[in-house]
Motif scaffolding. Structure first.
Motif, PDB file in Angstrom:
ATOM      1  N   LEU A 255      83.512  26.722  37.125  1.00  0.00           N
ATOM      2  CA  LEU A 255      82.659  25.570  37.416  1.00  0.00           C
ATOM      3  C   LEU A 255      81.695  25.999  38.515  1.00  0.00           C
ATOM      4  O   LEU A 255      82.123  26.529  39.546  1.00  0.00           O
ATOM      5  N   ALA A 256      80.408  25.795  38.268  1.00  0.00           N
ATOM      6  CA  ALA A 256      79.392  26.188  39.242  1.00  0.00           C
ATOM      7  C   ALA A 256      78.584  24.965  39.653  1.00  0.00           C
ATOM      8  O   ALA A 256      78.436  24.009  38.897  1.00  0.00           O
ATOM      9  N   VAL A 257      78.042  25.019  40.872  1.00  0.00           N
ATOM     10  CA  VAL A 257      77.187  23.961  41.397  1.00  0.00           C
ATOM     11  C   VAL A 257      75.846  24.578  41.763  1.00  0.00           C
ATOM     12  O   VAL A 257      75.796  25.593  42.471  1.00  0.00           O
ATOM     13  N   ALA A 258      74.753  23.971  41.246  1.00  0.00           N
ATOM     14  CA  ALA A 258      73.429  24.555  41.451  1.00  0.00           C
ATOM     15  C   ALA A 258      72.413  23.463  41.743  1.00  0.00           C
ATOM     16  O   ALA A 258      72.655  22.273  41.534  1.00  0.00           O
ATOM     17  N   TYR A 259      71.245  23.897  42.245  1.00  0.00           N
ATOM     18  CA  TYR A 259      70.132  22.970  42.438  1.00  0.00           C
ATOM     19  C   TYR A 259      68.937  23.485  41.640  1.00  0.00           C
ATOM     20  O   TYR A 259      69.040  24.461  40.884  1.00  0.00           O
ATOM     21  N   GLY A 260      67.778  22.823  41.788  1.00  0.00           N
ATOM     22  CA  GLY A 260      66.587  23.235  41.051  1.00  0.00           C
ATOM     23  C   GLY A 260      66.366  22.414  39.799  1.00  0.00           C
ATOM     24  O   GLY A 260      66.261  22.960  38.698  1.00  0.00           O
ATOM     25  N   MET A 261      66.260  21.092  39.934  1.00  0.00           N
ATOM     26  CA  MET A 261      66.201  20.202  38.776  1.00  0.00           C
ATOM     27  C   MET A 261      64.795  20.014  38.218  1.00  0.00           C
ATOM     28  O   MET A 261      64.614  19.349  37.201  1.00  0.00           O
ATOM     29  N   THR A 262      63.798  20.575  38.862  1.00  0.00           N
ATOM     30  CA  THR A 262      62.433  20.386  38.386  1.00  0.00           C
ATOM     31  C   THR A 262      61.779  21.737  38.152  1.00  0.00           C
ATOM     32  O   THR A 262      62.272  22.782  38.599  1.00  0.00           O
ATOM     33  N   GLY A 263      60.664  21.706  37.449  1.00  0.00           N
ATOM     34  CA  GLY A 263      59.902  22.921  37.216  1.00  0.00           C
ATOM     35  C   GLY A 263      60.564  23.863  36.231  1.00  0.00           C
ATOM     36  O   GLY A 263      61.339  23.465  35.355  1.00  0.00           O
ATOM     37  N   LYS A 264      60.317  25.156  36.387  1.00  0.00           N
ATOM     38  CA  LYS A 264      60.797  26.161  35.447  1.00  0.00           C
ATOM     39  C   LYS A 264      62.319  26.311  35.469  1.00  0.00           C
ATOM     40  O   LYS A 264      62.909  26.774  34.492  1.00  0.00           O
ATOM     41  N   THR A 265      62.924  25.952  36.585  1.00  0.00           N
ATOM     42  CA  THR A 265      64.377  26.143  36.690  1.00  0.00           C
ATOM     43  C   THR A 265      65.170  24.930  36.221  1.00  0.00           C
ATOM     44  O   THR A 265      66.391  24.906  36.341  1.00  0.00           O
ATOM     45  N   ARG A 266      64.481  23.912  35.712  1.00  0.00           N
ATOM     46  CA  ARG A 266      65.185  22.739  35.180  1.00  0.00           C
ATOM     47  C   ARG A 266      66.077  23.166  34.030  1.00  0.00           C
ATOM     48  O   ARG A 266      65.619  23.758  33.053  1.00  0.00           O
ATOM     49  N   MET A 267      67.380  22.942  34.174  1.00  0.00           N
ATOM     50  CA  MET A 267      68.409  23.317  33.203  1.00  0.00           C
ATOM     51  C   MET A 267      68.535  24.835  33.036  1.00  0.00           C
ATOM     52  O   MET A 267      69.248  25.303  32.165  1.00  0.00           O
ATOM     53  N   GLN A 268      67.867  25.585  33.893  1.00  0.00           N
ATOM     54  CA  GLN A 268      67.968  27.046  33.882  1.00  0.00           C
ATOM     55  C   GLN A 268      68.009  27.556  35.326  1.00  0.00           C
ATOM     56  O   GLN A 268      67.102  28.265  35.777  1.00  0.00           O
ATOM     57  N   PRO A 269      69.037  27.210  36.106  1.00  0.00           N
ATOM     58  CA  PRO A 269      69.052  27.613  37.521  1.00  0.00           C
ATOM     59  C   PRO A 269      69.139  29.127  37.679  1.00  0.00           C
ATOM     60  O   PRO A 269      69.791  29.813  36.878  1.00  0.00           O
ATOM     61  N   THR A 270      68.485  29.632  38.684  1.00  0.00           N
ATOM     62  CA  THR A 270      68.584  31.053  39.001  1.00  0.00           C
ATOM     63  C   THR A 270      69.855  31.314  39.798  1.00  0.00           C
ATOM     64  O   THR A 270      70.502  30.390  40.302  1.00  0.00           O
ATOM     65  N   LEU A 271      70.210  32.591  39.934  1.00  0.00           N
ATOM     66  CA  LEU A 271      71.390  32.938  40.728  1.00  0.00           C
ATOM     67  C   LEU A 271      71.243  32.449  42.163  1.00  0.00           C
ATOM     68  O   LEU A 271      72.204  31.995  42.791  1.00  0.00           O
TER      69      LEU A 271
END
Length: 531
Positions: A483-499
């Motif tokens: 289970l991972a927790v990430a941010y970045g809900m807008t822009g290019k990283t929406r649903m594709q969070p970086t490391l």
């Protein structure tokens, strides 16, 4: 685990003339995907006794099932049924497993690190060998006529539409190899009108069946034949299926007529170490016949009581004559199991204990995405090094993709959630629970090591395939997941969070329909590194 007594007796009747066989399993090269093969070979005759090709690594139970086939129904056309004095395998775990199982068959199990004949065989094998069971008599000839008459009478009863798979009947007879059977009726609810009877050998076998219905069948893709077959083969029962057929499609199966429709009689036996066998030995045919006669007498005597009560408490005894031996009679007890049914329905305290932990529906931010990701080994290592919070778990040594359920939310919420999980001592396990009702909703939950239960998300039939596909990947790794927790809900990283945007990784496991309420809080060490 041991073979059924009837099976041991049957195999001991096969002559023990073959000196040594070799067996094992291998991964085969395939252009499309990985394929596995398991086989038993006779070095003396240079023949294949049994073989199976599939998409999953062969288990010790599967090798045992193939050994039974090799003894009774060898694949090689010139080979005769026989039992080896010795079998040699190239896997220590398999050797230890087989030793205990085949001891009653007077078969020695030896280990050899390299077996040249097996290596050569698996190098050249390229296609799946198909089974030809057309010549097998599904019923001993002396039982065919009595089965037709008795099953025709059995099929006429309204018991089929009155009782279901959650209303078993207990049958007990001291003269049987399996003294206690639990009869489960399969109602004719399918489009083809098929129905049948399953006789589970003991209470443990029946409970395993219910557990599979509750915890596994809802999450198996109907097209996943390999996993479905492996799940079915964990049953321990005798079965008797009745299927509507046209006369030209009847084959060798006996038949009976019910309401003007022709039905085939399809007997069989399932056991985790023997596999699925489409026939009865004489003693099994005798036992099933007596069980059917006892069920007929029981229903005729008690059906009115089921009009007034869903499962009345009943315990009757019947004297059943043998269909083949006029001087032989069986004393059979038939009883209902209302207490067991109450337990299955969650009426007992133990059954309710799983639901005593309140579910926290606010632990996960509402403004969040639930993403199902697969991380190849190299990316997983990079992720482990990149996160601020890391809970180490058991990860298989070899894998193509590690399944990680990722919660993507806003940055402040992601950091707060990762911190909260760390304060809870990490994630004990993830689980999925189907909710009753026509909506077919499935809950995805996380139990923390502080014994708090968090609702991660819910899935309906439209969104469910995403969860099912992920569960299949998790099952490939025997439940290991993260289970991972990430941010970045807008822009290019929406649903594709970086490391860089993944704050925490908590390595855990998925256990179907399970909440551990008896375990004291067990916080796990969380590696924390401020980036």
């Amino acid at each position: 685990m041991s073979l059924p007594t009837a099976t041991i007796r049957r195999l001991l009747n096969v002559p023990q003339v073959a000196p040594i066989w070799v067996g094992g399993g291998r991964s085969l090269d395939s252009k499309n995907d990985e394929v596995f093969c398991a086989a038993w070979l006779d070095p003396k005759d240079q023949g294949v006794r049994s073989m199976e090709v599939g998409q999953f690594p062969p288990t010790p139970e599967q090798l045992m099932r193939l050994l039974v086939q090799a003894i009774e129904y060898p694949r090689h056309p010139q080979a005769q049924p026989c039992r080896p004095h010795t079998i040699i395998v190239d896997d220590r775990e398999l050797q230890f497993f087989l030793r205990g199982v085949v001891a009653p068959l007077d078969i020695q199990v030896e280990y050899q690190a390299h077996i040249p004949l097996l290596d050569e065989f698996f190098e050249f094998i390229a296609a799946e060998v198909t089974s030809d069971d057309e010549d097998i008599e599904v019923l001993p000839p002396e039982y065919v006529s009595v089965y037709k008459q008795k099953i025709g009478e059995f099929g006429q009863l309204d018991i089929w539409r009155r009782l279901d798979s959650l209303t078993p009947l207990k049958l007990h007879c001291d003269a049987w190899d399996s003294p206690t059977l639990f009869a489960v009726l399969v109602n004719p609810q399918s489009e083809d009108g098929a129905f049948g009877l399953m006789l589970y050998r003991g209470e443990e076998a029946l409970r395993n069946f219910w557990q599979q219905i509750d915890q596994e069948y809802p999450y198996i893709d109907e097209d996943d034949d390999e996993r479905l077959e492996e799940t079915v083969l964990r049953n321990d029962c005798l079965f008797l299926n009745f299927a509507q057929v046209d006369e030209e499609d009847l084959g060798r199966n006996p038949s009976f007529v019910l309401k003007g429709q022709l039905y085939s009689i399809e007997p069989g036996v399932i056991h985790p170490l023997e596999g699925m066998r489409p026939f009865y030995a004489p003693e099994e045919a005798e036992m099933v016949y007596v069980a059917i006669e006892a069920l007929i007498k029981f229903w005729k005597k008690t059906k009115k009581q089921f009009d007034h009560e869903e499962c009345p408490e009943l315990d009757l005894r019947f004297k059943i004559p043998s269909p083949r031996h006029s001087a032989l009679h069986y004393q059979v007890q038939v009883a209902t199991m209302p207490e067991m049914i109450a337990e299955i329905n969650g009426d007992l305290e133990e059954g309710e204990s799983q639901h005593q932990i309140p579910i926290d529906t606010a632990a996960i931010p509402r403004d969040a995405y639930i993403l199902f990701k697969l991380f190849p080994p190299q990316e997983l290592q990079e992720l482990q090094a990149a996160v601020s919070y890391h809970q180490r778990g058991e990860i298989p040594e070899a894998f193509e993709g590690y399944p990680v359920l990722t919660i993507q939310t806003k940055k402040a919420a992601a950091e707060a959630l990762a911190t909260k999980i760390a304060e809870e001592g990490g994630i004990h396990h993830l689980t999925v629970f189907p909710l009753s009702g026509p909506e077919q909703i499935v809950m995805l939950l996380a139990q923390t090591n502080a014994n708090h239960l968090w609702l991660l998300d819910t899935f309906d039939p439209e969104s469910g395939p995403l969860l099912l596909d992920w569960i299949k990947e998790v099952n490939e790794l025997e439940g290991a997941c993260g289970l991972a927790v990430a941010y970045g809900m807008t822009g290019k990283t929406r649903m594709q969070p970086t490391l860089k945007q993944i704050v925490g990784l908590f390595e855990t496991s998925l256990v179907h329909s399970f909440v551990d309420t008896q375990r004291p809080p067990t916080p796990q060490p969380i590696e924390i590194s401020k980036r």
